[in-house]
Motif scaffolding. Structure first.
Motif, mmCIF file in Angstrom:
data_model
loop_
_atom_site.group_PDB
_atom_site.id
_atom_site.type_symbol
_atom_site.label_atom_id
_atom_site.label_comp_id
_atom_site.label_asym_id
_atom_site.label_seq_id
_atom_site.Cartn_x
_atom_site.Cartn_y
_atom_site.Cartn_z
ATOM 1 N N ARG A 95 48.745 42.970 41.381
ATOM 2 C CA ARG A 95 49.207 42.020 40.718
ATOM 3 C C ARG A 95 48.235 41.467 39.680
ATOM 4 N NH1 ARG A 95 52.545 38.529 44.981
ATOM 5 N NH2 ARG A 95 54.487 39.758 45.124
ATOM 6 N N GLY A 97 46.126 39.757 37.221
ATOM 7 C CA GLY A 97 46.493 39.042 36.207
ATOM 8 C C GLY A 97 45.175 38.530 35.350
ATOM 9 N N ASP A 98 45.566 37.637 34.445
ATOM 10 C CA ASP A 98 44.277 37.188 33.297
ATOM 11 C C ASP A 98 43.029 36.900 34.039
ATOM 12 O OD1 ASP A 98 46.326 37.670 31.283
ATOM 13 O OD2 ASP A 98 46.747 35.664 31.141
ATOM 14 N N HIS A 99 43.157 36.602 35.044
ATOM 15 C CA HIS A 99 41.964 35.949 35.730
ATOM 16 C C HIS A 99 41.111 36.877 36.874
ATOM 17 C CE1 HIS A 99 42.347 32.337 33.451
ATOM 18 N NE2 HIS A 99 43.455 32.235 33.714
ATOM 19 N N GLY A 100 41.961 38.056 37.015
ATOM 20 C CA GLY A 100 41.342 38.999 38.079
ATOM 21 C C GLY A 100 41.747 38.573 39.348
#
Length: 146
Positions: A95, A97-100
């Motif tokens: 999953r 996301g933008d922040h790894g």
């Protein structure tokens, strides 16, 4: 209807992914590997891979109870510390996301998995995600009956 068979259309690329698969099969504990493959496939909604890895795990002696519990692994008492860390990392990488991958997930995994094993586990998670994306995009058919 299946869109294409990448092994026929792009055999060299398919062989490269197959090489990753062979590597992780040789370097990641089989039980953990099947749990990771099943969890990522569930998250990605890959029916072909969920079917395959459930059957593979059952054939290798995994219990159906643990396999069903992979869908709710955080609440299930059936997984040890290393398996939980592997499943949490699978969730985070799948999953992405933008922040790894969150530090808390990585830190727990790094605590219970030696560095080389953690690298191999990461390769396993990446590999099943590649397979899922290929199977879903190509609409790979499930076998008629196992």
């Amino acid at each position: 209807m299946q869109r294409m068979d990448p092994s026929q259309v792009a055999p060299e690329a398919y062989q490269a992914v197959l090489g990753m698969e062979k590597y992780v099969r040789q370097n990641v504990d089989h039980t953990v590997l099947e749990l990771v493959k099943l969890r990522a496939s569930m998250l990605n909604g890959c029916a072909f891979c969920v079917d395959m890895h459930t059957r593979d795990a059952l054939a290798a002696g995994e219990s159906s109870r643990r396999l069903f519990a992979v869908a709710a692994w955080r609440e299930a008492p059936f997984f040890d510390e290393r398996e939980r860390a592997a499943l949490a990392l699978t969730d985070a990488v799948t999953r992405l996301g933008d922040h790894g991958v969150p530090d808390d997930v990585w830190d727990v995994a790094a605590k219970v998995w030696p560095e080389k094993e953690l690298a191999d586990l990461l390769m396993a998670i990446a590999t099943i995600n590649v397979w899922n994306r290929i199977a879903i995009t190509c609409r790979t058919k499930l076998p008629p009956d196992a």
